[in-house]
Write a protein that holds these residues in place. Structure first.
Motif, mmCIF file in Angstrom:
data_model
loop_
_atom_site.group_PDB
_atom_site.id
_atom_site.type_symbol
_atom_site.label_atom_id
_atom_site.label_comp_id
_atom_site.label_asym_id
_atom_site.label_seq_id
_atom_site.Cartn_x
_atom_site.Cartn_y
_atom_site.Cartn_z
ATOM 1 N N ASN A 22 -21.139 -45.445 -54.234
ATOM 2 C CA ASN A 22 -22.013 -45.980 -55.277
ATOM 3 C C ASN A 22 -21.659 -47.403 -55.684
ATOM 4 N N ASP A 23 -20.548 -47.916 -55.215
ATOM 5 C CA ASP A 23 -20.051 -49.219 -55.634
ATOM 6 C C ASP A 23 -21.070 -50.337 -55.391
ATOM 7 N N GLU A 24 -21.629 -50.427 -54.202
ATOM 8 C CA GLU A 24 -22.588 -51.479 -53.872
ATOM 9 C C GLU A 24 -23.896 -51.312 -54.649
ATOM 10 N N ILE A 25 -24.331 -50.081 -54.846
ATOM 11 C CA ILE A 25 -25.554 -49.825 -55.610
ATOM 12 C C ILE A 25 -25.379 -50.285 -57.058
ATOM 13 N N ILE A 26 -24.240 -49.976 -57.643
ATOM 14 C CA ILE A 26 -23.960 -50.382 -59.027
ATOM 15 C C ILE A 26 -23.865 -51.901 -59.120
ATOM 16 N N LYS A 27 -23.197 -52.554 -58.177
ATOM 17 C CA LYS A 27 -23.083 -54.017 -58.183
ATOM 18 C C LYS A 27 -24.459 -54.664 -58.100
ATOM 19 N N GLU A 28 -25.319 -54.134 -57.242
ATOM 20 C CA GLU A 28 -26.673 -54.691 -57.104
ATOM 21 C C GLU A 28 -27.457 -54.508 -58.399
ATOM 22 N N TRP A 29 -27.368 -53.325 -59.000
ATOM 23 C CA TRP A 29 -28.083 -53.038 -60.250
ATOM 24 C C TRP A 29 -27.596 -53.943 -61.377
ATOM 25 N N LEU A 30 -26.286 -54.143 -61.476
ATOM 26 C CA LEU A 30 -25.722 -54.977 -62.535
ATOM 27 C C LEU A 30 -26.013 -56.465 -62.348
ATOM 28 N N SER A 31 -26.438 -56.868 -61.161
ATOM 29 C CA SER A 31 -26.672 -58.289 -60.912
ATOM 30 C C SER A 31 -28.045 -58.762 -61.385
ATOM 31 N N ASP A 32 -28.863 -57.873 -61.943
ATOM 32 C CA ASP A 32 -30.217 -58.241 -62.385
ATOM 33 C C ASP A 32 -30.428 -57.771 -63.818
ATOM 34 N N GLU A 33 -30.282 -58.706 -64.806
ATOM 35 C CA GLU A 33 -30.367 -58.290 -66.211
ATOM 36 C C GLU A 33 -31.749 -57.778 -66.593
ATOM 37 N N LYS A 34 -32.805 -58.269 -65.939
ATOM 38 C CA LYS A 34 -34.156 -57.772 -66.257
ATOM 39 C C LYS A 34 -34.298 -56.312 -65.835
ATOM 40 N N ARG A 35 -33.755 -55.971 -64.688
ATOM 41 C CA ARG A 35 -33.796 -54.583 -64.220
ATOM 42 C C ARG A 35 -33.058 -53.669 -65.204
ATOM 43 N N ILE A 36 -31.935 -54.151 -65.728
ATOM 44 C CA ILE A 36 -31.184 -53.356 -66.704
ATOM 45 C C ILE A 36 -31.997 -53.186 -67.984
ATOM 46 N N ALA A 37 -32.588 -54.280 -68.481
ATOM 47 C CA ALA A 37 -33.393 -54.207 -69.703
ATOM 48 C C ALA A 37 -34.539 -53.211 -69.541
ATOM 49 N N LEU A 38 -35.219 -53.251 -68.395
ATOM 50 C CA LEU A 38 -36.340 -52.335 -68.170
ATOM 51 C C LEU A 38 -35.893 -50.888 -67.981
ATOM 52 N N SER A 39 -34.652 -50.691 -67.565
ATOM 53 C CA SER A 39 -34.158 -49.316 -67.427
ATOM 54 C C SER A 39 -33.723 -48.736 -68.774
ATOM 55 N N ILE A 40 -33.435 -49.618 -69.747
ATOM 56 C CA ILE A 40 -33.007 -49.166 -71.064
ATOM 57 C C ILE A 40 -34.194 -48.958 -71.999
ATOM 58 N N TRP A 41 -35.148 -49.897 -71.953
ATOM 59 C CA TRP A 41 -36.253 -49.899 -72.925
ATOM 60 C C TRP A 41 -37.604 -49.757 -72.250
#
Length: 90
Positions: A22-41
């Motif tokens: 899961n290491d590479e998947i998590i790194k890719e996900w964390l590298s895009d703040e918009k993707r994180i924002a949309l996954s939270i809200w």
């Protein structure tokens, strides 16, 4: 109509179990703040203000004749971790 503003800061810290699969998947996900924002809200309640700042519209509150429509502006960014390559979302 008037505008009232308050300020606050919070840190959210999440520790992931070390798992190479899961290491590479998590790194890719964390590298895009918009993707994180949309996954939270909810996307319908979120406005991208630019420069990694997002406005989240909260539930409208009404008390007798007073109506409040609060929103939260959140600045999100990514830094390199202690190893110099792992992204750290802030």
């Amino acid at each position: 109509s008037g505008k009232v503003e308050f300020g606050s800061t919070a840190n959210l810290i999440t520790t992931f179990d070390k798992n190479d699969a899961n290491d590479e998947i998590i790194k890719e996900w964390l590298s895009d703040e918009k993707r994180i924002a949309l996954s939270i809200w909810d996307e319908k309640l979120l406005t991208d203000l630019g420069n990694s700042v997002y406005r989240l519209q909260l539930m409208t509150l009404q008390f007798v004749t007073l109506q409040l429509a609060p929103s939260v502006d959140t600045r999100m960014w990514i830094e390199k971790g202690n190893d110099g390559k792992t992204p750290v979302f802030k």
